[in-house]
Design a protein around this motif. Structure first.
Motif, short mmCIF file in Angstrom:
data_model
loop_
_atom_site.label_atom_id
_atom_site.label_comp_id
_atom_site.label_asym_id
_atom_site.label_seq_id
_atom_site.Cartn_x
_atom_site.Cartn_y
_atom_site.Cartn_z
N TRP A 177 6.61 1.20 -18.36
CA TRP A 177 7.65 0.92 -17.37
C TRP A 177 7.51 1.84 -16.16
O TRP A 177 7.61 1.40 -15.01
N ALA A 178 7.28 3.13 -16.41
CA ALA A 178 7.15 4.10 -15.32
C ALA A 178 5.97 3.76 -14.42
O ALA A 178 6.06 3.88 -13.18
N ALA A 179 4.86 3.33 -15.01
CA ALA A 179 3.69 2.97 -14.22
C ALA A 179 4.01 1.80 -13.29
O ALA A 179 3.62 1.80 -12.11
N VAL A 180 4.72 0.81 -13.80
CA VAL A 180 5.11 -0.34 -12.98
C VAL A 180 6.04 0.09 -11.86
O VAL A 180 5.91 -0.34 -10.70
N MET A 181 7.00 0.97 -12.16
CA MET A 181 7.95 1.42 -11.14
C MET A 181 7.25 2.18 -10.01
O MET A 181 7.52 1.95 -8.83
N VAL A 182 6.33 3.06 -10.37
CA VAL A 182 5.63 3.86 -9.35
C VAL A 182 4.83 2.97 -8.41
O VAL A 182 4.92 3.09 -7.17
N VAL A 183 4.06 2.06 -8.99
CA VAL A 183 3.23 1.18 -8.16
C VAL A 183 4.10 0.24 -7.33
O VAL A 183 3.82 -0.02 -6.16
N SER A 184 5.16 -0.28 -7.93
CA SER A 184 6.04 -1.22 -7.22
C SER A 184 6.71 -0.54 -6.02
O SER A 184 6.74 -1.11 -4.92
N ILE A 185 7.25 0.64 -6.23
CA ILE A 185 7.91 1.36 -5.14
C ILE A 185 6.93 1.69 -4.03
O ILE A 185 7.23 1.53 -2.84
N ALA A 186 5.72 2.11 -4.41
CA ALA A 186 4.70 2.43 -3.41
C ALA A 186 4.31 1.18 -2.63
O ALA A 186 4.17 1.22 -1.39
N ALA A 187 4.13 0.06 -3.33
CA ALA A 187 3.73 -1.18 -2.67
C ALA A 187 4.80 -1.66 -1.70
O ALA A 187 4.50 -2.14 -0.60
N ILE A 188 6.08 -1.52 -2.10
CA ILE A 188 7.18 -1.95 -1.24
C ILE A 188 7.31 -1.03 -0.03
O ILE A 188 7.45 -1.49 1.11
N ALA A 189 7.23 0.26 -0.29
CA ALA A 189 7.42 1.24 0.80
C ALA A 189 6.30 1.19 1.83
O ALA A 189 6.54 1.32 3.03
N LEU A 190 5.08 0.98 1.35
CA LEU A 190 3.92 1.01 2.24
C LEU A 190 3.49 -0.38 2.72
O LEU A 190 2.54 -0.51 3.48
N HIS A 191 4.21 -1.43 2.26
CA HIS A 191 3.89 -2.82 2.63
C HIS A 191 2.44 -3.17 2.31
O HIS A 191 1.75 -3.79 3.11
N ILE A 192 2.00 -2.74 1.13
CA ILE A 192 0.60 -2.95 0.75
C ILE A 192 0.35 -4.42 0.41
O ILE A 192 0.99 -4.98 -0.48
N LEU A 193 -0.56 -5.03 1.14
CA LEU A 193 -1.03 -6.40 0.87
C LEU A 193 0.09 -7.43 0.79
O LEU A 193 -0.05 -8.45 0.12
N ALA A 194 1.21 -7.17 1.45
CA ALA A 194 2.33 -8.12 1.43
C ALA A 194 1.88 -9.47 2.01
O ALA A 194 1.04 -9.50 2.92
N PRO A 195 2.40 -10.60 1.48
CA PRO A 195 3.45 -10.68 0.46
C PRO A 195 2.92 -10.53 -0.96
O PRO A 195 1.89 -11.10 -1.32
N THR A 196 3.63 -9.73 -1.72
CA THR A 196 3.35 -9.57 -3.15
C THR A 196 4.63 -9.89 -3.92
O THR A 196 5.68 -10.11 -3.32
N LEU A 197 4.54 -9.89 -5.22
CA LEU A 197 5.74 -10.07 -6.04
C LEU A 197 6.77 -9.01 -5.69
O LEU A 197 7.96 -9.29 -5.57
N TYR A 198 6.30 -7.78 -5.48
CA TYR A 198 7.21 -6.66 -5.22
C TYR A 198 7.93 -6.82 -3.88
O TYR A 198 9.14 -6.64 -3.78
N SER A 199 7.17 -7.15 -2.86
CA SER A 199 7.78 -7.31 -1.53
C SER A 199 8.71 -8.52 -1.50
O SER A 199 9.75 -8.49 -0.85
N ALA A 200 8.33 -9.59 -2.21
CA ALA A 200 9.18 -10.79 -2.24
C ALA A 200 10.50 -10.49 -2.93
O ALA A 200 11.58 -10.91 -2.47
N LEU A 201 10.46 -9.76 -4.05
CA LEU A 201 11.69 -9.41 -4.76
C LEU A 201 12.55 -8.48 -3.92
O LEU A 201 13.78 -8.64 -3.85
N ALA A 202 11.93 -7.51 -3.25
CA ALA A 202 12.69 -6.57 -2.43
C ALA A 202 13.34 -7.27 -1.24
O ALA A 202 14.49 -6.99 -0.89
N ALA A 203 12.62 -8.20 -0.62
CA ALA A 203 13.16 -8.93 0.53
C ALA A 203 14.31 -9.84 0.11
O ALA A 203 15.29 -10.00 0.85
#
Length: 269
Positions: A177-203
């Motif tokens: 769970w922690a690994a998923v949280m770290v990568v997800s937060i980083a991907a959302i904060a840095l807009h990495i390769l958006a759109p991703t599942l993470y950015s779509a959920l955050a938006a």
């Protein structure tokens, strides 16, 4: 064994990666349909449908996937699969009924057709949203699995489900769970390769709710893994088949994805 495992992994990557990254969606869909058919065959074998029965079941599963492609929207399939995993998944793990006999076998064979069709549609929908999107969806399960492995090795003390899968621990689950949280937060904060599942959920939901949804998906990846482990334990086998030398069967590789894929697309709305 290690050499065999590595060779199989290289061959699989050589096939799956180019198709996922570069092939048209119909070609991607055809490849995933093949994967689904093999997984359905293994599902029937674990439920003791017999040699011929398992082949017939796999053929029916393939036909259901093809026919379901005519649906205007796959949401009803996602909903049906979601209900199965939310209700039947935890119930089976807690009560441990005999799955390959009587009503349970009939029920699981019927539900399997919906589960595999829903997963196919979820992957097609994710790939339609973009390569980065489908990879980010798969990454949830991969990260949860990798994080659980290393955290379990390092800190594992308390068994998660000793009668089903003795090697899994609560510490490993938290590490995944922690690994998923770290990568997800980083991907959302840095807009990495958006759109991703993470950015779509955050938006759509905001950061807090997006992380909650991802937590739910991680939990259901564990349920999917344990569900297949229980099927194998009751069937008296170590792997779902020997289709992938060194890795077991197709179902062994996608068990955690079975609940995560339809639930993720359902929660995205």
């Amino acid at each position: 064994m290690l050499k065999t495992r590595v060779i199989t992994a290289v061959v699989l990557l050589a096939i799956l990666l180019p198709v996922t990254l570069f092939a048209p969606i119909p070609v991607f869909g055809a490849l995933i349909r093949i994967v689904v058919v093999f997984a359905a065959w293994e599902w029937a074998r674990l439920l003791k449908a017999g040699k011929n029965g398992s082949i017939v079941y796999a053929a029916i599963a393939g036909a259901v996937v093809i026919l379901s492609a005519q649906l205007e929207a796959p949401r009803p399939l996602f909903q049906a699969a979601g209900v199965f995993w939310i209700v039947a998944g935890p119930y089976v793990l807690l009560r441990k009924p005999t799955l390959a006999a009587g009503v349970w076998r009939v029920f699981l064979l019927a539900c399997g057709l919906v589960i595999f069709a829903a997963c196919w549609h979820a992957l097609i929908a994710a790939r339609t949203a973009g390569v980065a999107f489908v990879l980010s969806l798969l990454l949830v399960v991969w990260l949860a699995d990798i994080g659980a492995y290393f955290a379990g090795k390092a800190f594992g003390r308390h068994k998660l489900a000793p009668s089903i899968s003795p090697g899994k621990t609560w510490e490993g689950a938290v590490g995944g769970w922690a690994a998923v949280m770290v990568v997800s937060i980083a991907a959302i904060a840095l807009h990495i390769l958006a759109p991703t599942l993470y950015s779509a959920l955050a938006a759509q939901l905001g950061l807090g709710r997006a992380l909650f949804v991802l937590t739910v998906l991680v939990a259901f990846s564990v349920i999917g893994d344990l569900f297949e482990s229980m099927l194998k334990r009751q069937a008296g086998v170590k792997d779902s088949s020997g289709l992938l030398p060194g890795h077991g069967g197709v179902l062994d590789r996608i068990d955690a994805l079975l609940p995560v894929l339809p639930l993720a697309m359902l929660l995205l709305g």
